[in-house]
Design a protein around this motif. Structure first.
Motif, mmCIF file in Angstrom:
data_model
loop_
_atom_site.group_PDB
_atom_site.id
_atom_site.type_symbol
_atom_site.label_atom_id
_atom_site.label_comp_id
_atom_site.label_asym_id
_atom_site.label_seq_id
_atom_site.Cartn_x
_atom_site.Cartn_y
_atom_site.Cartn_z
ATOM 1 N N ARG A 66 4.524 0.853 15.142
ATOM 2 C CA ARG A 66 4.885 2.163 14.607
ATOM 3 C C ARG A 66 5.526 3.024 15.693
ATOM 4 O O ARG A 66 4.832 3.642 16.496
ATOM 5 C CB ARG A 66 3.646 2.856 14.059
ATOM 6 C CG ARG A 66 2.947 2.124 12.919
ATOM 7 C CD ARG A 66 3.839 2.014 11.690
ATOM 8 N NE ARG A 66 4.310 3.311 11.253
ATOM 9 C CZ ARG A 66 3.772 4.017 10.284
ATOM 10 N NH1 ARG A 66 2.755 3.541 9.610
ATOM 11 N NH2 ARG A 66 4.264 5.206 9.979
ATOM 12 N N ALA A 67 6.845 3.072 15.725
ATOM 13 C CA ALA A 67 7.554 3.918 16.690
ATOM 14 C C ALA A 67 7.234 5.389 16.479
ATOM 15 O O ALA A 67 7.165 6.164 17.443
ATOM 16 C CB ALA A 67 9.058 3.675 16.603
ATOM 17 N N ASP A 68 7.003 5.777 15.233
ATOM 18 C CA ASP A 68 6.727 7.184 14.933
ATOM 19 C C ASP A 68 5.355 7.642 15.445
ATOM 20 O O ASP A 68 5.078 8.838 15.497
ATOM 21 C CB ASP A 68 6.853 7.456 13.436
ATOM 22 C CG ASP A 68 5.898 6.650 12.582
ATOM 23 O OD1 ASP A 68 5.539 5.522 12.970
ATOM 24 O OD2 ASP A 68 5.518 7.132 11.500
ATOM 25 N N GLU A 69 4.513 6.716 15.841
ATOM 26 C CA GLU A 69 3.214 7.071 16.418
ATOM 27 C C GLU A 69 3.245 7.056 17.943
ATOM 28 O O GLU A 69 2.237 7.321 18.594
ATOM 29 C CB GLU A 69 2.127 6.124 15.901
ATOM 30 C CG GLU A 69 1.871 6.297 14.411
ATOM 31 C CD GLU A 69 0.799 5.369 13.872
ATOM 32 O OE1 GLU A 69 0.028 4.791 14.671
ATOM 33 O OE2 GLU A 69 0.743 5.221 12.645
ATOM 34 N N SER A 70 4.393 6.739 18.502
ATOM 35 C CA SER A 70 4.532 6.693 19.958
ATOM 36 C C SER A 70 4.557 8.103 20.533
ATOM 37 O O SER A 70 4.946 9.058 19.866
ATOM 38 C CB SER A 70 5.804 5.936 20.342
ATOM 39 O OG SER A 70 5.683 4.581 19.958
ATOM 40 N N SER A 71 4.125 8.210 21.781
ATOM 41 C CA SER A 71 4.067 9.498 22.465
ATOM 42 C C SER A 71 4.799 9.390 23.798
ATOM 43 O O SER A 71 4.758 8.349 24.460
ATOM 44 C CB SER A 71 2.608 9.890 22.700
ATOM 45 O OG SER A 71 2.536 11.035 23.516
ATOM 46 N N TYR A 72 5.428 10.484 24.194
ATOM 47 C CA TYR A 72 6.193 10.508 25.442
ATOM 48 C C TYR A 72 5.694 11.628 26.354
ATOM 49 O O TYR A 72 6.441 12.196 27.115
ATOM 50 C CB TYR A 72 7.685 10.672 25.120
ATOM 51 C CG TYR A 72 8.167 9.538 24.247
ATOM 52 C CD1 TYR A 72 8.611 8.352 24.806
ATOM 53 C CD2 TYR A 72 8.102 9.626 22.868
ATOM 54 C CE1 TYR A 72 9.004 7.296 24.007
ATOM 55 C CE2 TYR A 72 8.494 8.572 22.058
ATOM 56 C CZ TYR A 72 8.938 7.415 22.637
ATOM 57 O OH TYR A 72 9.315 6.372 21.841
ATOM 58 N N GLN A 73 4.429 11.909 26.285
ATOM 59 C CA GLN A 73 3.804 12.944 27.103
ATOM 60 C C GLN A 73 2.774 12.278 28.017
ATOM 61 O O GLN A 73 2.227 11.235 27.675
ATOM 62 C CB GLN A 73 3.085 13.943 26.207
ATOM 63 C CG GLN A 73 3.876 14.338 24.997
ATOM 64 C CD GLN A 73 4.285 15.776 25.025
ATOM 65 O OE1 GLN A 73 3.578 16.595 25.564
ATOM 66 N NE2 GLN A 73 5.412 16.074 24.438
ATOM 67 N N VAL A 74 2.530 12.904 29.148
ATOM 68 C CA VAL A 74 1.472 12.439 30.043
ATOM 69 C C VAL A 74 0.560 13.618 30.348
ATOM 70 O O VAL A 74 0.893 14.487 31.148
ATOM 71 C CB VAL A 74 2.037 11.853 31.357
ATOM 72 C CG1 VAL A 74 0.901 11.398 32.267
ATOM 73 C CG2 VAL A 74 2.989 10.701 31.097
ATOM 74 N N PRO A 75 -0.608 13.655 29.680
ATOM 75 C CA PRO A 75 -1.551 14.741 29.984
ATOM 76 C C PRO A 75 -2.073 14.612 31.422
ATOM 77 O O PRO A 75 -2.031 13.523 32.012
ATOM 78 C CB PRO A 75 -2.680 14.539 28.983
ATOM 79 C CG PRO A 75 -2.399 13.304 28.234
ATOM 80 C CD PRO A 75 -1.078 12.756 28.666
ATOM 81 N N LYS A 76 -2.551 15.693 31.969
ATOM 82 C CA LYS A 76 -3.052 15.682 33.353
ATOM 83 C C LYS A 76 -4.095 14.594 33.574
ATOM 84 O O LYS A 76 -4.154 13.992 34.639
ATOM 85 C CB LYS A 76 -3.618 17.045 33.730
ATOM 86 C CG LYS A 76 -2.554 18.070 33.954
ATOM 87 C CD LYS A 76 -3.119 19.366 34.490
ATOM 88 C CE LYS A 76 -1.956 20.321 34.713
ATOM 89 N NZ LYS A 76 -2.344 21.499 35.445
ATOM 90 N N SER A 77 -4.900 14.323 32.560
ATOM 91 C CA SER A 77 -5.948 13.304 32.700
ATOM 92 C C SER A 77 -5.385 11.891 32.814
ATOM 93 O O SER A 77 -6.111 10.968 33.167
ATOM 94 C CB SER A 77 -6.902 13.374 31.506
ATOM 95 O OG SER A 77 -6.209 13.055 30.306
ATOM 96 N N ARG A 83 1.947 3.775 34.048
ATOM 97 C CA ARG A 83 3.254 4.265 33.592
ATOM 98 C C ARG A 83 3.609 5.598 34.226
ATOM 99 O O ARG A 83 4.757 5.841 34.575
ATOM 100 C CB ARG A 83 3.322 4.317 32.069
ATOM 101 C CG ARG A 83 2.648 5.465 31.419
ATOM 102 C CD ARG A 83 2.764 5.420 29.896
ATOM 103 N NE ARG A 83 1.901 6.418 29.324
ATOM 104 C CZ ARG A 83 2.302 7.618 28.945
ATOM 105 N NH1 ARG A 83 3.568 7.939 29.017
ATOM 106 N NH2 ARG A 83 1.448 8.480 28.457
ATOM 107 N N ALA A 84 2.636 6.485 34.410
ATOM 108 C CA ALA A 84 2.905 7.792 35.011
ATOM 109 C C ALA A 84 3.248 7.661 36.492
ATOM 110 O O ALA A 84 4.208 8.273 36.977
ATOM 111 C CB ALA A 84 1.711 8.720 34.818
ATOM 112 N N VAL A 85 2.500 6.851 37.216
ATOM 113 C CA VAL A 85 2.759 6.669 38.649
ATOM 114 C C VAL A 85 4.111 5.980 38.872
ATOM 115 O O VAL A 85 4.907 6.416 39.719
ATOM 116 C CB VAL A 85 1.620 5.871 39.317
ATOM 117 C CG1 VAL A 85 1.983 5.471 40.737
ATOM 118 C CG2 VAL A 85 0.326 6.684 39.292
ATOM 119 N N LEU A 86 4.393 4.950 38.103
ATOM 120 C CA LEU A 86 5.670 4.249 38.275
ATOM 121 C C LEU A 86 6.852 5.147 37.919
ATOM 122 O O LEU A 86 7.894 5.103 38.569
ATOM 123 C CB LEU A 86 5.696 2.968 37.448
ATOM 124 C CG LEU A 86 4.756 1.880 37.939
ATOM 125 C CD1 LEU A 86 4.674 0.742 36.932
ATOM 126 C CD2 LEU A 86 5.178 1.363 39.299
#
Length: 142
Positions: A66-77, A83-86
């Motif tokens: 489900r592409a529509d359930e994908s997220s492109y945010q990185v919360p502080k936690s 993925r965030a570090v890379l």
């Protein structure tokens, strides 16, 4: 770190696989581009629209994703996730975590090993097409 050093700008795509029990279906957490046509990774012509292409290519191949359930945010936690570090530290533009439900998909479908293998194959096919797209885009823009 060693892969980035060895492959440099050729290292454009990273996919991490996780299972989860709190959500249904298979989806991604993607690179945290802003939804803006003018935000690009420094020194590249890659942006938000490009980041959303891989999940759509996967979804076009299987209804289990489900592409529509994908997220492109990185919360502080989640700033210490791969993925965030890379993305932030090593400037690898396309870092995704694929999340797969441990049990259910839409409509109450119980996911089996065969379903996971099917999704894995579709992700590999879509990744190959996505890498070709990236290669062509780099060639076109020099």
């Amino acid at each position: 770190k060693r892969l980035k050093k060895k492959y440099g700008k050729l290292f454009q795509l990273f996919i991490d696989f996780h299972g989860h029990s709190s959500k249904q279906n298979v989806f991604t957490y993607g690179p945290p581009f802003e939804r803006s046509a003018d935000q690009y990774i420094e020194g590249t012509n890659f942006g938000d629209i490009d980041a959303r292409l891989l999940p759509q290519l996967i979804a076009n191949r299987t209804t289990l994703f489900r592409a529509d359930e994908s997220s492109y945010q990185v919360p502080k936690s989640k700033l210490n996730t791969a993925r965030a570090v890379l993305f932030n530290k090593y400037k690898i533009p396309f870092c995704y975590t694929v999340e797969a439900s441990y049990g259910l998909a839409d409509g109450g479908l119980h996911l089996t090993n065969e379903h996971y293998v099917e999704v894995g194959r579709k992700i590999a096919q879509a990744s190959e097409e996505f890498c070709s797209f990236l290669s062509n885009k780099c060639t076109e823009t020099g």
